[in-house]
Motif scaffolding. Structure first.
Motif, PDB file in Angstrom:
ATOM      1  N   THR A 163       0.831  -1.212   0.000  1.00  0.00           N
ATOM      2  CA  THR A 163       0.000   0.000   0.000  1.00  0.00           C
ATOM      3  C   THR A 163       0.860   1.253   0.000  1.00  0.00           C
ATOM      4  O   THR A 163       0.630   2.182  -0.800  1.00  0.00           O
ATOM      5  CB  THR A 163      -0.928   0.011   1.228  1.00  0.00           C
ATOM      6  OG1 THR A 163      -1.782  -1.135   1.191  1.00  0.00           O
ATOM      7  CG2 THR A 163      -1.788   1.275   1.237  1.00  0.00           C
ATOM      8  N   ASN A 166       2.645   1.631  -3.395  1.00  0.00           N
ATOM      9  CA  ASN A 166       1.757   2.027  -4.488  1.00  0.00           C
ATOM     10  C   ASN A 166       1.358   3.496  -4.386  1.00  0.00           C
ATOM     11  O   ASN A 166       1.279   4.200  -5.399  1.00  0.00           O
ATOM     12  CB  ASN A 166       0.507   1.145  -4.501  1.00  0.00           C
ATOM     13  CG  ASN A 166       0.779  -0.238  -5.045  1.00  0.00           C
ATOM     14  OD1 ASN A 166       1.766  -0.455  -5.750  1.00  0.00           O
ATOM     15  ND2 ASN A 166      -0.088  -1.179  -4.718  1.00  0.00           N
ATOM     16  N   HIS A 218      -6.507  -7.902  -6.872  1.00  0.00           N
ATOM     17  CA  HIS A 218      -6.065  -6.589  -6.391  1.00  0.00           C
ATOM     18  C   HIS A 218      -5.702  -5.646  -7.543  1.00  0.00           C
ATOM     19  O   HIS A 218      -5.792  -4.432  -7.408  1.00  0.00           O
ATOM     20  CB  HIS A 218      -4.842  -6.737  -5.475  1.00  0.00           C
ATOM     21  CG  HIS A 218      -3.645  -7.287  -6.191  1.00  0.00           C
ATOM     22  ND1 HIS A 218      -3.395  -8.637  -6.305  1.00  0.00           N
ATOM     23  CD2 HIS A 218      -2.606  -6.672  -6.837  1.00  0.00           C
ATOM     24  CE1 HIS A 218      -2.278  -8.834  -6.980  1.00  0.00           C
ATOM     25  NE2 HIS A 218      -1.771  -7.654  -7.315  1.00  0.00           N
ATOM     26  N   GLU A 222      -5.769  -1.455  -8.374  1.00  0.00           N
ATOM     27  CA  GLU A 222      -4.404  -0.925  -8.355  1.00  0.00           C
ATOM     28  C   GLU A 222      -4.024  -0.299  -9.693  1.00  0.00           C
ATOM     29  O   GLU A 222      -3.508   0.838  -9.740  1.00  0.00           O
ATOM     30  CB  GLU A 222      -3.443  -2.043  -8.006  1.00  0.00           C
ATOM     31  CG  GLU A 222      -1.983  -1.622  -7.923  1.00  0.00           C
ATOM     32  CD  GLU A 222      -1.103  -2.799  -7.550  1.00  0.00           C
ATOM     33  OE1 GLU A 222      -1.144  -3.212  -6.371  1.00  0.00           O
ATOM     34  OE2 GLU A 222      -0.417  -3.333  -8.441  1.00  0.00           O
ATOM     35  N   PHE A 270      -6.048   2.399  -3.370  1.00  0.00           N
ATOM     36  CA  PHE A 270      -4.758   1.757  -3.118  1.00  0.00           C
ATOM     37  C   PHE A 270      -4.789   0.987  -1.789  1.00  0.00           C
ATOM     38  O   PHE A 270      -4.189  -0.088  -1.677  1.00  0.00           O
ATOM     39  CB  PHE A 270      -3.639   2.795  -3.079  1.00  0.00           C
ATOM     40  CG  PHE A 270      -3.130   3.186  -4.435  1.00  0.00           C
ATOM     41  CD1 PHE A 270      -2.623   2.229  -5.305  1.00  0.00           C
ATOM     42  CD2 PHE A 270      -3.148   4.505  -4.850  1.00  0.00           C
ATOM     43  CE1 PHE A 270      -2.139   2.584  -6.556  1.00  0.00           C
ATOM     44  CE2 PHE A 270      -2.670   4.867  -6.103  1.00  0.00           C
ATOM     45  CZ  PHE A 270      -2.168   3.902  -6.958  1.00  0.00           C
ATOM     46  N   ILE A 271      -5.464   1.535  -0.813  1.00  0.00           N
ATOM     47  CA  ILE A 271      -5.554   0.857   0.484  1.00  0.00           C
ATOM     48  C   ILE A 271      -6.339  -0.447   0.346  1.00  0.00           C
ATOM     49  O   ILE A 271      -5.927  -1.497   0.860  1.00  0.00           O
ATOM     50  CB  ILE A 271      -6.206   1.780   1.529  1.00  0.00           C
ATOM     51  CG1 ILE A 271      -5.310   3.003   1.779  1.00  0.00           C
ATOM     52  CG2 ILE A 271      -6.467   1.032   2.833  1.00  0.00           C
ATOM     53  CD1 ILE A 271      -5.930   4.056   2.674  1.00  0.00           C
ATOM     54  N   GLY A 274      -4.268  -2.908  -1.612  1.00  0.00           N
ATOM     55  CA  GLY A 274      -3.216  -3.457  -0.769  1.00  0.00           C
ATOM     56  C   GLY A 274      -3.754  -4.514   0.183  1.00  0.00           C
ATOM     57  O   GLY A 274      -3.101  -5.549   0.416  1.00  0.00           O
TER      58      GLY A 274
END
Length: 324
Positions: A163, A166, A218, A222, A270-271, A274
């Motif tokens: 995370t 990224n 993911h 992302e 992103f969180i 991640g």
């Protein structure tokens, strides 16, 4: 420039400010502030070249009114956070969607470059992904667990590390836009080539389907967020290259505000991405139906919130006679 030309060139912008002050249209506080910055610039110009002209007196009064409006409403509303996600951010996306499509086009073309290059040169993945990664992946394939790379680290460590990394890459892509958009384009190019190379590498080993079902758990969020970060960088670069009627510095300031908001808006993605990579992607034993559901749900959310919903909000406000 003659004063009449100066007035004609900027009258539409000034009218928009007047309409906002008079309550005829609705604009966000941030946009009002941006207009105020440009208005100050116009007033300085008029005061320098037409000190006794009507434009100087008019802009002086208008600038005072905007200043009073801004500082009268300086107190932060309790629902400002919710307002940002519900209205302000979607409208920002709608008004600046061209930057996303520019970034998306660069990214897709870069993926194709990665695919074609890997198909033409079997050693290309080693150049792009590195010998150690390729060798490790080949070992994982031979051992019957091609996606073992996602299982090596502890869940929480992987979640936090990925995370943070990224988000850092996203802000690099955003900040790189100051290099006249070239920097952001280069980051999109690099990531796109890497993705194309990576996917074709698995295709060559008969594992394209498995790689998609694993990586895009993911990767859907992302990769979209990386493209959006690149779009934010292009917004900055475009503001420098094409300032329009604004001075280049003022245009840059406006572009920086737009870009910063665009990239900040994908930090939650992103969180989530991640979290999925740290805790979910590693479970390659999950049924395909579950993995497909996660991927489709992620894609559906992106389409709805970043494309359909902004258009709906825009049309709703337009039909009510409001403008942001």
């Amino acid at each position: 420039m003659k004063e009449i030309v100066f007035i004609k060139r900027n009258s539409e912008k000034w009218k928009k400010i007047e309409d906002a002050l008079n309550g005829h249209v609705r604009i966000s506080p941030d946009e009002l502030y941006n207009l105020y910055v440009g208005l100050n610039d116009d007033y300085s110009y008029a005061r320098t070249f037409y000190p006794t002209g009507e434009s100087s007196a008019y802009l002086n009064q208008l600038t005072i009114r905007v200043h009073q409006q801004i500082y009268r409403n300086k107190k932060i509303k309790k629902n400002q956070f919710a307002q940002f996600w519900k209205t302000d951010y979607p409208l920002l996306l709608y008004k600046n969607q061209k930057y996303f499509w520019y970034a998306f086009t660069i990214f897709v073309l870069s993926i194709l470059i990665g695919v074609v290059s890997t198909a033409a040169d079997p050693d290309f993945p080693r150049l792009i992904l590195g010998d150690s990664y390729v060798n490790m992946t080949l070992d994982n394939i031979e051992s019957g667990d091609p996606m073992a790379v996602y299982k090596k680290a502890q869940e929480m460590d992987m979640f936090l590390g990925i995370t943070i990394n990224n988000i850092r890459v996203a802000f690099y892509a955003f900040i790189a836009g100051v290099l006249f958009s070239f920097g952001s384009g280069l980051i999109l190019l690099s990531n796109g080539i890497m993705l194309g190379c990576f996917q074709y590498f698995f295709y060559q080993h008969g594992l394209l389907g498995e790689s998609i079902l694993t990586i895009y758990i993911h990767g859907t969020l992302e990769l979209f967020s990386i493209v959006m970060a690149g779009a934010a960088g292009l917004a900055i670069g475009n503001s420098i290259l094409f300032p329009g009627t604004y001075k280049r510095l003022v245009s840059f300031q406006r572009g920086a505000v737009i870009g910063l908001k665009m990239v900040s808006g994908v930090v939650p993605l992103f969180i989530v991405a991640g979290f999925l990579e740290g805790f979910i992607t590693r479970h390659t034993e999950f049924p395909n139906s579950i993995r497909i559901t996660i991927i489709v749900a992620s894609l559906a959310f992106i389409v709805w919130y970043f494309f359909r919903y902004p258009k709906t909000i825009h049309l709703k406000l337009s039909s009510n006679g409001k403008d942001f």
